[in-house]
Structure formats: C-alpha cells, structure tokens
Design a protein around this motif. Structure first.
Motif, PDB file in Angstrom:
ATOM      1  N   PRO A  90       0.690  -1.283   0.110  1.00  0.00           N
ATOM      2  CA  PRO A  90      -0.136   0.182   0.104  1.00  0.00           C
ATOM      3  C   PRO A  90       0.763   1.324   0.023  1.00  0.00           C
ATOM      4  CG  PRO A  90      -0.084  -0.870   2.195  1.00  0.00           C
ATOM      5  CD  PRO A  90       0.753  -2.082   1.385  1.00  0.00           C
ATOM      6  N   ASN A  91       2.007   1.056   0.392  1.00  0.00           N
ATOM      7  CA  ASN A  91       3.151   2.227   0.682  1.00  0.00           C
ATOM      8  C   ASN A  91       2.199   3.446   1.342  1.00  0.00           C
ATOM      9  OD1 ASN A  91       5.551   3.071  -0.629  1.00  0.00           O
ATOM     10  ND2 ASN A  91       4.603   4.896  -1.469  1.00  0.00           N
ATOM     11  N   ILE A  92       2.108   3.109   2.581  1.00  0.00           N
ATOM     12  CA  ILE A  92       1.778   4.223   3.559  1.00  0.00           C
ATOM     13  C   ILE A  92       2.661   4.631   4.354  1.00  0.00           C
ATOM     14  CG2 ILE A  92      -0.105   4.552   5.238  1.00  0.00           C
ATOM     15  CD1 ILE A  92      -1.779   2.339   4.027  1.00  0.00           C
ATOM     16  N   ASP A  93       2.982   6.035   4.138  1.00  0.00           N
ATOM     17  CA  ASP A  93       4.246   6.305   4.917  1.00  0.00           C
ATOM     18  C   ASP A  93       3.972   5.957   6.567  1.00  0.00           C
ATOM     19  OD1 ASP A  93       6.090   7.861   6.423  1.00  0.00           O
ATOM     20  OD2 ASP A  93       5.846   9.681   5.075  1.00  0.00           O
ATOM     21  N   PRO A  94       5.009   5.171   6.903  1.00  0.00           N
ATOM     22  CA  PRO A  94       4.953   4.794   8.346  1.00  0.00           C
ATOM     23  C   PRO A  94       4.796   5.814   9.696  1.00  0.00           C
ATOM     24  CG  PRO A  94       7.133   4.530   7.562  1.00  0.00           C
ATOM     25  CD  PRO A  94       6.441   5.029   6.297  1.00  0.00           C
ATOM     26  N   TYR A  95       5.237   7.046   9.148  1.00  0.00           N
ATOM     27  CA  TYR A  95       4.904   8.337   9.875  1.00  0.00           C
ATOM     28  C   TYR A  95       3.665   8.599  10.115  1.00  0.00           C
ATOM     29  CZ  TYR A  95      10.170   8.463  10.335  1.00  0.00           C
ATOM     30  OH  TYR A  95      11.543   8.319  10.329  1.00  0.00           O
ATOM     31  N   GLY A  96       2.724   8.253   9.085  1.00  0.00           N
ATOM     32  CA  GLY A  96       1.474   8.944   8.927  1.00  0.00           C
ATOM     33  C   GLY A  96       0.543   7.570   9.188  1.00  0.00           C
ATOM     34  N   LYS A  97       0.935   6.298   9.627  1.00  0.00           N
ATOM     35  CA  LYS A  97       0.445   5.242   9.469  1.00  0.00           C
ATOM     36  C   LYS A  97      -0.716   5.188  10.780  1.00  0.00           C
ATOM     37  CE  LYS A  97       0.609  -0.011   9.002  1.00  0.00           C
ATOM     38  NZ  LYS A  97      -0.449   0.119   8.006  1.00  0.00           N
ATOM     39  N   PHE A  98      -0.124   5.636  11.883  1.00  0.00           N
ATOM     40  CA  PHE A  98      -0.809   5.502  12.894  1.00  0.00           C
ATOM     41  C   PHE A  98      -1.289   7.091  13.196  1.00  0.00           C
ATOM     42  CE2 PHE A  98       2.251   2.256  13.418  1.00  0.00           C
ATOM     43  CZ  PHE A  98       1.489   1.087  13.286  1.00  0.00           C
ATOM     44  N   GLY A  99      -1.517   7.734  12.260  1.00  0.00           N
ATOM     45  CA  GLY A  99      -1.748   9.249  12.748  1.00  0.00           C
ATOM     46  C   GLY A  99      -2.739  10.013  11.642  1.00  0.00           C
ATOM     47  N   PRO A 100      -2.206  10.819  10.739  1.00  0.00           N
ATOM     48  CA  PRO A 100      -3.494  11.653   9.790  1.00  0.00           C
ATOM     49  C   PRO A 100      -4.306  10.575   9.066  1.00  0.00           C
ATOM     50  CG  PRO A 100      -1.130  11.994   9.240  1.00  0.00           C
ATOM     51  CD  PRO A 100      -0.939  11.031  10.614  1.00  0.00           C
ATOM     52  N   ILE A 101      -3.593   9.324   8.525  1.00  0.00           N
ATOM     53  CA  ILE A 101      -4.495   8.513   7.514  1.00  0.00           C
ATOM     54  C   ILE A 101      -5.472   7.562   8.288  1.00  0.00           C
ATOM     55  CG2 ILE A 101      -4.084   7.074   5.413  1.00  0.00           C
ATOM     56  CD1 ILE A 101      -1.132   7.853   5.331  1.00  0.00           C
ATOM     57  N   PRO A 102      -6.577   7.918   8.213  1.00  0.00           N
ATOM     58  CA  PRO A 102      -7.579   7.177   8.851  1.00  0.00           C
ATOM     59  C   PRO A 102      -7.492   5.705   8.446  1.00  0.00           C
ATOM     60  CG  PRO A 102      -8.599   9.068   7.895  1.00  0.00           C
ATOM     61  CD  PRO A 102      -7.178   8.899   7.258  1.00  0.00           C
ATOM     62  N   PRO A 103      -7.485   4.804   9.568  1.00  0.00           N
ATOM     63  CA  PRO A 103      -7.711   3.148   9.116  1.00  0.00           C
ATOM     64  C   PRO A 103      -8.797   2.814   8.080  1.00  0.00           C
ATOM     65  CG  PRO A 103      -7.216   3.631  11.333  1.00  0.00           C
ATOM     66  CD  PRO A 103      -7.649   4.832  10.779  1.00  0.00           C
ATOM     67  N   SER A 104      -9.693   3.653   7.866  1.00  0.00           N
ATOM     68  CA  SER A 104     -10.516   3.220   6.927  1.00  0.00           C
ATOM     69  C   SER A 104      -9.954   3.605   5.327  1.00  0.00           C
ATOM     70  CB  SER A 104     -11.917   3.990   7.202  1.00  0.00           C
ATOM     71  OG  SER A 104     -11.790   5.426   7.068  1.00  0.00           O
ATOM     72  N   GLU A 105      -9.433   4.526   5.412  1.00  0.00           N
ATOM     73  CA  GLU A 105      -8.665   4.905   4.180  1.00  0.00           C
ATOM     74  C   GLU A 105      -7.551   3.970   3.754  1.00  0.00           C
ATOM     75  OE1 GLU A 105      -6.156   8.885   2.411  1.00  0.00           O
ATOM     76  OE2 GLU A 105      -7.853   9.301   3.842  1.00  0.00           O
ATOM     77  N   GLN A 106      -6.846   3.356   4.715  1.00  0.00           N
ATOM     78  CA  GLN A 106      -5.620   2.777   4.632  1.00  0.00           C
ATOM     79  C   GLN A 106      -6.354   1.327   3.963  1.00  0.00           C
ATOM     80  OE1 GLN A 106      -2.767   2.151   8.018  1.00  0.00           O
ATOM     81  NE2 GLN A 106      -3.556   4.209   8.599  1.00  0.00           N
ATOM     82  N   LEU A 107      -7.557   0.922   4.554  1.00  0.00           N
ATOM     83  CA  LEU A 107      -8.133  -0.368   4.097  1.00  0.00           C
ATOM     84  C   LEU A 107      -8.611  -0.044   2.694  1.00  0.00           C
ATOM     85  CD1 LEU A 107      -9.194  -3.082   4.480  1.00  0.00           C
ATOM     86  CD2 LEU A 107     -11.200  -2.132   5.712  1.00  0.00           C
ATOM     87  N   SER A 108      -8.906   0.935   2.320  1.00  0.00           N
ATOM     88  CA  SER A 108      -9.614   1.321   0.820  1.00  0.00           C
ATOM     89  C   SER A 108      -8.312   1.170  -0.041  1.00  0.00           C
ATOM     90  CB  SER A 108     -10.223   2.500   0.784  1.00  0.00           C
ATOM     91  OG  SER A 108     -11.340   2.630   1.626  1.00  0.00           O
ATOM     92  N   THR A 109      -7.280   1.512   0.369  1.00  0.00           N
ATOM     93  CA  THR A 109      -6.088   1.505  -0.308  1.00  0.00           C
ATOM     94  C   THR A 109      -5.743  -0.048  -0.783  1.00  0.00           C
ATOM     95  OG1 THR A 109      -5.216   3.464   0.250  1.00  0.00           O
ATOM     96  CG2 THR A 109      -3.657   1.965  -0.682  1.00  0.00           C
ATOM     97  N   LEU A 110      -5.781  -0.815   0.402  1.00  0.00           N
ATOM     98  CA  LEU A 110      -5.513  -2.060   0.193  1.00  0.00           C
ATOM     99  C   LEU A 110      -6.547  -2.952  -0.626  1.00  0.00           C
ATOM    100  CD1 LEU A 110      -4.896  -2.776   3.983  1.00  0.00           C
ATOM    101  CD2 LEU A 110      -3.028  -3.312   2.262  1.00  0.00           C
ATOM    102  N   LEU A 111      -7.685  -2.554  -0.177  1.00  0.00           N
ATOM    103  CA  LEU A 111      -8.902  -3.420  -1.279  1.00  0.00           C
ATOM    104  C   LEU A 111      -8.938  -2.893  -2.867  1.00  0.00           C
ATOM    105  CD1 LEU A 111     -11.747  -2.532   1.233  1.00  0.00           C
ATOM    106  CD2 LEU A 111     -10.608  -4.859   0.695  1.00  0.00           C
ATOM    107  N   GLU A 112      -8.540  -1.741  -2.995  1.00  0.00           N
ATOM    108  CA  GLU A 112      -8.181  -1.349  -4.265  1.00  0.00           C
ATOM    109  C   GLU A 112      -6.955  -1.962  -5.007  1.00  0.00           C
ATOM    110  OE1 GLU A 112      -7.941   3.104  -4.255  1.00  0.00           O
ATOM    111  OE2 GLU A 112     -10.209   3.053  -3.471  1.00  0.00           O
ATOM    112  N   LEU A 113      -5.969  -2.257  -4.436  1.00  0.00           N
ATOM    113  CA  LEU A 113      -4.743  -2.695  -5.017  1.00  0.00           C
ATOM    114  C   LEU A 113      -4.989  -4.176  -5.113  1.00  0.00           C
ATOM    115  CD1 LEU A 113      -2.170  -0.776  -3.176  1.00  0.00           C
ATOM    116  CD2 LEU A 113      -2.400  -0.570  -5.282  1.00  0.00           C
TER     117      LEU A 113
END
Length: 540
Positions: free
Chosen positions: A236-259
């Motif tokens: 997913p290439n989610i910046d680890p510095y933002g993984k537990f902060g500004p990027i909501p988990p729901s948005e991270q999941l959307s990226t995983l599903l789309e890829l």
C-alpha cells in the motif's frame, strides 16, 4: 601494533564489502577474517604485554566497524518512533554488543592457544563463534542479522545445500576456508611448513569447490512439484510516520482493497497485506469483537467475489482479560487488563478467525529485554505507542489453514531471520511462507534489501515459496530455489499476483533443525575443558 590495527580494519572492510546487498561479493567472506587472524598471530608470537587485551580490542575493532557499516540503518529504524537518545541507546545493542561477543570469542581462542595446539584452538574458535551466533538468536537481546551464513543471501546459487544445514552450515564453511587460507599465507610469510603447503592448497581448493559444485548441481537439477495456488501480495505504500496518525484506518483499508482488486483473479486463494495493515480509529482491534468492526465487514464483502479467497493480513490487535493473565497485560483499572499484539489474522468466508501473535519481538521496541531485571528502564520505552510492558506474544508459531486446507506460515517481519523458527511452521504443515512486514521505518537504506534477501534463505532451507508483502517495499515472490521471481519497486503503491507451487515435502533441515549447533556446543564444551586444564607450554 599500528600495523595490526590496520589489518583488523582491513578485515572489517572486506567483510563489509562481502555483505548483502552488494551483488556477487559474497566470495570475499572466504578471506574476510584472514587479516585479523594474521594480526592476532603476530600478537601471540610477538613480544607484547597484555596479549589477551590487545587481541580483544583488535577483534572488537573488526566487529564494530563491520557491523556498524553493514547495519547502520538500525538507527533509522529506532529513530522513526523513539526519541534520539533512546534510539541511540538501543542501536548500541547491535552496533556494540555483537562486536563485544565476537571479541570474547577471539579472547577465548587466545587462551586456548596457550593451553593446546593450534588445530584444537581452531576447533574451539569455530565452536565459540557458533555459540555466539546461537546466543544472539536465543536471549532477550537477540539480533541474528549478522549470522555469517546470511552473507550468501545475495549469491544463493552457491548455498543450495542450506536445505541440509541451514545458515550455520554457511558459517562453518566460511570459517573453514578462512582458517586454511590463513595457515597457507602465514606459513609462506614466515617461510615455515608445519603443515604441507601443497596439502593446504589442496584443502583450500576442495573446501571451496566441492560445496559450490554440489550446490550448482542442486540448483540446476531442482524441480518443483506442480501444486499451484494463486497468491496476491499488496504494497500500500503508506508512510509509516502517518500510518498511526493522519491517515484514517478506513482510508488505509480502501487502498488495500483497491490494490488487491487491481490484480486479483477469480481463482486467487490468498491476499497478503503487510504488517499492522488492519487497525481501528481507536488504535488496536479487539480480537474477540473483530466481527463487529466495519473493517471485517468490508473484507468479507470483498471476498464475496473469490470463491476460495482468504485475506492474510498484519493486524494491530489486543485481548482483554479480567486479571493480569500475562506479564505484558496493562492494568486499565476496574479489573480490566489489556494485552496488545503485533499480530496476523486470516479472514475467510467461514465463521472462524485465526490469529497469530508475533513471537520474535524487537528488543527495546516491542519488548523490554530482561523485563523484570530492567524494569527501571520502562520510562525510556514509553514513547513507543505508550508501550512500557512490551507486546504480548505466543511461544510457538502456528499455521493458518484456508477452507481448502492450504497451510500458510504467517511470518511477521523480524521473525523471518530465524531459520529454525520458520522451519517450525513448516513442520506444523505450512505449504508456503507468507511474510508480512513494514520495513518503511528504515527508509531507503540497505536494511530493506537485506531483509528481502534473507527471505531467500528460508525458501532454500525449507523448499517453500515465499510470498512477501511489505508496506513500502520490497514486496515480491521467491521460489523454492531462492530465485526472486517478482518484486516491487521501493516506495511505490503496487500489487503483484503469482501462481506459486505449494509443497508438503520436508527437507533434511526442516526435519532436523540446526544440528550443527549441537555439534558446536559439544566442541565448545571440550574447548572449555582445555581452558581450565592445567597450563602447559606448547611449542610455537
């Protein structure tokens, strides 16, 4: 002594140049210790005082420079989520502790030289070295990254016989060649012939050529039994510095599903998502209540399109107890105790959820080494997500089984460095190795490349495909010979699909584990006996 220190530095440089990911440089390992051995021999035979102390610092210098140059990225990894002073303290564990243990090995070798012959001393040296590598896999400060046998990860065509010996076979091989080359060079340098130079030259050649020839034949002749399964790895290439902060988990999941959707096929059986890919807005996910989370429903809905589909994902999870059931459970008051995990989960269309809790935890970051003894240091590690007691874990690996009966080994990040631990998954029925990791904390350093290359060793040892999902890279697939069949670029969102071959056969190594270590312990025991034996003069 100045020349001796230059020789020690030369050894460090050779060993560093031989270390992954520098391509095709592994053969330098066969001469890496020779300059240091020459320096040590000069001290032993010279008119020096405090010889043991001088040998200790010569070997420490080699180990410190070699280790620091090869794993400089450790500081990056720690500094990503710890204050600088804490990350520096923790970095000193691999930077300084391993060289300290190496120096003790050579110091013990010197003591043996005073008590017995050079041949027995060589056996003791190799045995003590293997003992150090074993210790660095077993104790609370474990960091087996620099196990000598790992050095061939970039030239896997030479070590197909790891399916018999594991990486410690590589350690013995490297030492055998180094000691023979040292004897040959030293005798020619000193114009002596305690051992026949011709025989030594033949021994060096045979020790090099025979294992390589056997390995190349194995590599060329090995064929995989056809037992296909379609697997997808997602990056997913989610910046680890933002993984537990500004990027909501729901948005991270959307990226995983789309890829995942982008490369999936109707017959895809496994979707691999990286370490801690699943979490919640409040942090972790309660394992007992996971089905009530929106993330679970979204994954199940996604799997509706894939008849035999499974999602194997890293997850930030926890369990709640009504008493302090484990030493890592935190007291939240009112009789509530929470135990956090760096975990993996298998989700399919059945009502069953399978969890695995990472067992090999990173010292100082995921666990406090020697927790009870060093409990006073807990405030230093409180910066890591508020974790002062460390993560919970399970004692043994467990295998995830799909509804169709496929066994997958859920290996989380750092665990992929342990050969015998990964082999335990295989002994329990895993037909392929699924590595879920982050690696983004390290930045664009050699750490991410080394971690990928070490996975090739696990493939060879067990003759299993490796499917690797890394948050920011490098993700990919490795076949049963250790070839990297596909891989992603670093720091780019991507997904790959690959038809792998499942395997149920067990290699000699998988069945028997690190037998070489048991022999080393035996050799070390005899060497210790000589250390305490009444001193006698040995002719030089």
């Amino acid at each position: 002594m100045k020349t001796n220190y230059l020789l020690a530095l030369l050894s460090a440089v050779i060993l560093w140049l031989a270390w992954p990911p520098i391509p095709y440089s592994s053969p330098l390992l066969f001469a890496g210790f020779v300059p240091l051995l020459i320096a040590i021999e000069k001290v032993i035979r010279g008119n020096f005082t405090y010889k043991g102390k001088k040998i200790f610092w010569l070997s420490f210098l080699t180990g410190f420079v070699w280790n620091t140059a090869s794993i400089y990225w450790v500081y990056n990894a720690m500094n990503a989520y710890l204050p600088s002073y804490v990350s520096l303290i923790i970095s000193l564990i691999p930077f300084g502790l391993a060289p300290l243990l190496m120096a003790l090995v050579f110091r013990s070798y010197y003591q043996l030289r005073k008590k017995t012959s050079i041949g027995y001393s060589f056996i003791g040296l190799v045995s003590f070295w293997l003992g150090y590598e074993f210790l660095h896999q077993w104790w609370d400060l474990a960091f087996p990254w620099m196990t000598l046998g790992n050095g061939f990860a970039n030239f896997h065509q030479l070590i197909q016989w790891y399916s018999f010996t594991g990486v410690f076979g590589g350690t013995v091989w490297i030492w055998a060649v180094n000691l023979l080359v040292f004897l040959l060079i030293w005798q020619k340098r000193e114009k002596i012939e305690a051992y026949s130079n011709k025989k030594l030259a033949i021994a060096v050649t045979a020790t090099l050529v025979l294992p390589i020839t056997f390995s190349v034949i194995q590599y060329q002749a090995y064929t995989e039994h056809v037992n296909p399964s379609e697997v997808v790895v997602v990056q997913p290439n989610i910046d680890p510095y933002g993984k537990f902060g500004p990027i909501p988990p729901s948005e991270q999941l959307s990226t995983l599903l789309e890829l995942s959707e982008r490369v999936a096929k109707p017959n895809t059986e496994f979707f691999l998502w990286p370490e801690t890919a699943l979490s919640s807005e409040r942090g972790g996910i309660d394992e007992e209540q996971f089905r009530a989370y929106p993330a679970y429903e979204r994954v199940i809905s996604f799997l509706d399109k894939y008849k035999n589909g499974n999602v194997l994902s890293g997850i930030e999870s926890y369990r709640i107890y009504n008493h302090a059931k484990t030493t890592t459970a935190r007291d939240f008051g009112n009789g509530v105790f929470l135990d956090p995990f760096n975990a993996a989960v298998l989700i399919d269309q059945s009502s069953k959820l399978q969890f695995y809790h990472k067992s090999k935890l990173v010292p100082g970051v995921e666990q406090l080494p020697f927790g009870e003894t060093l409990s006073f240091m807990k405030p230093l590690f409180a910066h890591f997500g508020g974790s002062t007691g460390g993560y919970g874990s399970q004692e043994e690996p467990s295998v995830f089984y799909s509804q169709s009966g496929i066994g997958a080994a859920p290996v989380i990040c750092y665990e992929s460095i342990w050969g015998n631990y990964v082999a335990d998954y295989i002994r329990k029925g895993a037909q392929f190795i699924a590595i879920v990791t982050n690696d983004g904390w390290w930045g664009n350093t050699s750490g991410k490349d080394q971690h990928l290359l070490y996975a090739k060793l696990r493939a060879i040892e067990n003759r299993r495909w490796v499917a690797r999902s890394a948050n920011t890279g490098i993700s990919g697939f490795i076949n049963q010979r250790g070839d990297i069949v596909q891989k992603t670029a670093w720091w780019a969102p991507d997904a790959l699909t690959q038809e792998i071959n499942l395997n149920e056969e067990l290699t000699f190594y998988t069945k028997n584990g690190d037998l070489i270590l048991y022999l080393a312990l035996l050799g070390g025991g005899f060497s210790i006996f000589f250390l305490f034996k009444k001193r006698k003069e040995v002719s030089k």
